[in-house]
Scaffold this motif. Sequence first.
Motif, PDB file in Angstrom:
ATOM      1  N   GLY A 118       0.811  -1.209   0.000  1.00  0.00           N
ATOM      2  CA  GLY A 118       0.000   0.000   0.000  1.00  0.00           C
ATOM      3  C   GLY A 118       0.841   1.253   0.000  1.00  0.00           C
ATOM      4  N   THR A 119       0.162   2.374   0.165  1.00  0.00           N
ATOM      5  CA  THR A 119       0.832   3.669   0.123  1.00  0.00           C
ATOM      6  C   THR A 119       0.486   4.494   1.350  1.00  0.00           C
ATOM      7  OG1 THR A 119      -0.984   4.656  -1.150  1.00  0.00           O
ATOM      8  CG2 THR A 119       0.861   3.746  -2.412  1.00  0.00           C
ATOM      9  N   LEU A 120       1.418   5.338   1.717  1.00  0.00           N
ATOM     10  CA  LEU A 120       1.213   6.346   2.753  1.00  0.00           C
ATOM     11  C   LEU A 120       1.587   7.689   2.147  1.00  0.00           C
ATOM     12  CD1 LEU A 120       2.384   3.939   5.173  1.00  0.00           C
ATOM     13  CD2 LEU A 120       1.014   5.748   6.156  1.00  0.00           C
ATOM     14  N   ARG A 121       0.613   8.562   2.093  1.00  0.00           N
ATOM     15  CA  ARG A 121       0.824   9.909   1.552  1.00  0.00           C
ATOM     16  C   ARG A 121       0.871  10.859   2.734  1.00  0.00           C
ATOM     17  NH1 ARG A 121      -2.163  12.811  -3.388  1.00  0.00           N
ATOM     18  NH2 ARG A 121      -1.810  14.942  -2.727  1.00  0.00           N
ATOM     19  N   LEU A 122       1.999  11.551   2.889  1.00  0.00           N
ATOM     20  CA  LEU A 122       2.212  12.429   4.032  1.00  0.00           C
ATOM     21  C   LEU A 122       2.466  13.857   3.572  1.00  0.00           C
ATOM     22  CD1 LEU A 122       4.596   9.993   5.894  1.00  0.00           C
ATOM     23  CD2 LEU A 122       2.290  10.577   6.614  1.00  0.00           C
ATOM     24  N   THR A 123       1.880  14.793   4.288  1.00  0.00           N
ATOM     25  CA  THR A 123       2.069  16.217   4.048  1.00  0.00           C
ATOM     26  C   THR A 123       2.256  16.877   5.403  1.00  0.00           C
ATOM     27  OG1 THR A 123       0.497  16.053   2.213  1.00  0.00           O
ATOM     28  CG2 THR A 123       1.076  18.261   2.939  1.00  0.00           C
ATOM     29  N   GLN A 124       3.196  17.833   5.470  1.00  0.00           N
ATOM     30  CA  GLN A 124       3.378  18.512   6.739  1.00  0.00           C
ATOM     31  C   GLN A 124       3.206  20.010   6.577  1.00  0.00           C
ATOM     32  OE1 GLN A 124       7.188  18.485   8.710  1.00  0.00           O
ATOM     33  NE2 GLN A 124       6.212  18.840  10.677  1.00  0.00           N
ATOM     34  N   ALA A 125       2.311  20.541   7.385  1.00  0.00           N
ATOM     35  CA  ALA A 125       2.186  21.979   7.585  1.00  0.00           C
ATOM     36  C   ALA A 125       2.415  22.150   9.085  1.00  0.00           C
ATOM     37  CB  ALA A 125       0.825  22.478   7.126  1.00  0.00           C
ATOM     38  N   ARG A 126       1.415  22.599   9.801  1.00  0.00           N
ATOM     39  CA  ARG A 126       1.555  22.672  11.261  1.00  0.00           C
ATOM     40  C   ARG A 126       1.515  21.263  11.856  1.00  0.00           C
ATOM     41  NH1 ARG A 126      -2.249  25.419  15.701  1.00  0.00           N
ATOM     42  NH2 ARG A 126      -0.741  25.359  17.384  1.00  0.00           N
ATOM     43  N   LYS A 158       0.020  14.519  15.234  1.00  0.00           N
ATOM     44  CA  LYS A 158       0.996  15.391  15.874  1.00  0.00           C
ATOM     45  C   LYS A 158       2.336  14.679  15.776  1.00  0.00           C
ATOM     46  CE  LYS A 158      -1.951  17.725  19.186  1.00  0.00           C
ATOM     47  NZ  LYS A 158      -2.196  18.005  20.620  1.00  0.00           N
ATOM     48  N   THR A 159       3.368  15.411  15.386  1.00  0.00           N
ATOM     49  CA  THR A 159       4.669  14.770  15.238  1.00  0.00           C
ATOM     50  C   THR A 159       5.114  14.174  16.566  1.00  0.00           C
ATOM     51  OG1 THR A 159       5.808  16.869  15.592  1.00  0.00           O
ATOM     52  CG2 THR A 159       5.443  16.215  13.304  1.00  0.00           C
ATOM     53  N   GLY A 160       5.658  12.983  16.469  1.00  0.00           N
ATOM     54  CA  GLY A 160       6.179  12.285  17.626  1.00  0.00           C
ATOM     55  C   GLY A 160       5.154  11.491  18.413  1.00  0.00           C
ATOM     56  N   GLU A 161       3.861  11.650  18.119  1.00  0.00           N
ATOM     57  CA  GLU A 161       2.821  10.937  18.853  1.00  0.00           C
ATOM     58  C   GLU A 161       2.347   9.709  18.080  1.00  0.00           C
ATOM     59  OE1 GLU A 161      -0.500  13.194  20.208  1.00  0.00           O
ATOM     60  OE2 GLU A 161       0.752  14.614  21.316  1.00  0.00           O
ATOM     61  N   LEU A 162       2.074   8.645  18.805  1.00  0.00           N
ATOM     62  CA  LEU A 162       1.558   7.416  18.219  1.00  0.00           C
ATOM     63  C   LEU A 162       0.065   7.586  17.958  1.00  0.00           C
ATOM     64  CD1 LEU A 162       2.253   4.495  17.420  1.00  0.00           C
ATOM     65  CD2 LEU A 162       1.690   3.833  19.763  1.00  0.00           C
ATOM     66  N   THR A 163      -0.359   7.260  16.741  1.00  0.00           N
ATOM     67  CA  THR A 163      -1.761   7.410  16.347  1.00  0.00           C
ATOM     68  C   THR A 163      -2.285   6.068  15.851  1.00  0.00           C
ATOM     69  OG1 THR A 163      -1.349   9.700  15.705  1.00  0.00           O
ATOM     70  CG2 THR A 163      -3.339   8.682  14.827  1.00  0.00           C
ATOM     71  N   GLY A 171      -5.983  -2.803  11.664  1.00  0.00           N
ATOM     72  CA  GLY A 171      -5.619  -1.597  12.393  1.00  0.00           C
ATOM     73  C   GLY A 171      -4.253  -1.133  11.936  1.00  0.00           C
ATOM     74  N   LEU A 172      -3.978   0.143  12.185  1.00  0.00           N
ATOM     75  CA  LEU A 172      -2.698   0.738  11.807  1.00  0.00           C
ATOM     76  C   LEU A 172      -2.252   1.648  12.930  1.00  0.00           C
ATOM     77  CD1 LEU A 172      -0.510   1.545   9.609  1.00  0.00           C
ATOM     78  CD2 LEU A 172      -2.087   3.350   8.958  1.00  0.00           C
ATOM     79  N   LEU A 173      -1.033   1.427  13.413  1.00  0.00           N
ATOM     80  CA  LEU A 173      -0.389   2.339  14.334  1.00  0.00           C
ATOM     81  C   LEU A 173       0.670   3.084  13.533  1.00  0.00           C
ATOM     82  CD1 LEU A 173       0.149   0.097  17.490  1.00  0.00           C
ATOM     83  CD2 LEU A 173      -1.475   1.985  17.232  1.00  0.00           C
ATOM     84  N   ILE A 174       0.741   4.406  13.690  1.00  0.00           N
ATOM     85  CA  ILE A 174       1.706   5.204  12.956  1.00  0.00           C
ATOM     86  C   ILE A 174       2.276   6.282  13.864  1.00  0.00           C
ATOM     87  CG2 ILE A 174      -0.152   6.662  12.011  1.00  0.00           C
ATOM     88  CD1 ILE A 174       1.683   7.063   9.514  1.00  0.00           C
ATOM     89  N   ARG A 175       3.572   6.490  13.707  1.00  0.00           N
ATOM     90  CA  ARG A 175       4.244   7.592  14.394  1.00  0.00           C
ATOM     91  C   ARG A 175       5.211   8.235  13.408  1.00  0.00           C
ATOM     92  NH1 ARG A 175       7.295   6.617  19.897  1.00  0.00           N
ATOM     93  NH2 ARG A 175       8.740   5.561  18.519  1.00  0.00           N
ATOM     94  N   VAL A 176       5.153   9.552  13.304  1.00  0.00           N
ATOM     95  CA  VAL A 176       6.021  10.330  12.436  1.00  0.00           C
ATOM     96  C   VAL A 176       6.794  11.299  13.335  1.00  0.00           C
ATOM     97  CG1 VAL A 176       6.132  11.932  10.493  1.00  0.00           C
ATOM     98  CG2 VAL A 176       4.384  10.135  10.525  1.00  0.00           C
ATOM     99  N   SER A 177       8.125  11.192  13.329  1.00  0.00           N
ATOM    100  CA  SER A 177       8.963  12.000  14.207  1.00  0.00           C
ATOM    101  C   SER A 177      10.051  12.700  13.406  1.00  0.00           C
ATOM    102  CB  SER A 177       9.643  11.129  15.265  1.00  0.00           C
ATOM    103  OG  SER A 177       8.684  10.391  15.993  1.00  0.00           O
ATOM    104  N   PRO A 178      10.284  13.997  13.674  1.00  0.00           N
ATOM    105  CA  PRO A 178      11.362  14.684  12.967  1.00  0.00           C
ATOM    106  C   PRO A 178      12.723  14.126  13.367  1.00  0.00           C
ATOM    107  CG  PRO A 178      10.360  16.122  14.614  1.00  0.00           C
ATOM    108  CD  PRO A 178       9.588  14.850  14.617  1.00  0.00           C
ATOM    109  N   LEU A 179      13.654  14.141  12.425  1.00  0.00           N
ATOM    110  CA  LEU A 179      15.024  13.687  12.718  1.00  0.00           C
ATOM    111  C   LEU A 179      15.929  14.889  12.898  1.00  0.00           C
ATOM    112  CD1 LEU A 179      15.419  10.701  10.251  1.00  0.00           C
ATOM    113  CD2 LEU A 179      15.072  10.629  12.706  1.00  0.00           C
TER     114      LEU A 179
END
Length: 179
Positions: A118-126, A158-163, A171-179
Amino acid sequence: MRAFRTLALLPLLLLSLLGPGLAWADRLHQVEIIVFRQAGEPIPAAQPVPDDWAQGALPVDATQERATALNGEAAKLNPGNGYQVLLHKAWTQSLGSAPSTAAVSTGNEQFGHFPVEGTLRLTQARFVDVEADLWVNQFDGSGLVTGSERIKQSSRLKTGELTYLDHGSLGLLIRVSPL
């Protein structure tokens, strides 16, 4: 000397006037997902997985892969608790105001399809916006897809939070964290 100092500060002043949009320029992030099956009967997708499931997204390659950090969460998703982890993967991805789409998969490829793809499409603003479109496929003895389950969800993270993103049988768990 004073004029030189004023000229040196001018670019900073102009950047601050352009607004917060530039503050969200493309930055490298770690993306980690866990796709899992929940207890109960699988809910088949209304349509079969398309042959172009990646839709032009770039696959996550070995140079982007990272060590997983959500191992404790994945361990809790065990058969004794009524779950089965189908995919657990972490990688680096550049995020900004323009959408960035990654194609993820696991297992042996059969005629262009994987057990989980599958695909994950990510966009970051705030915040980080995610559009997940993932398929869990079943194959027959000759390697043809005989059925699929699908989780297609959008969410604001929210960056860094598990969703947690939910679908009846997946089910899907996802976390996106800045490096």
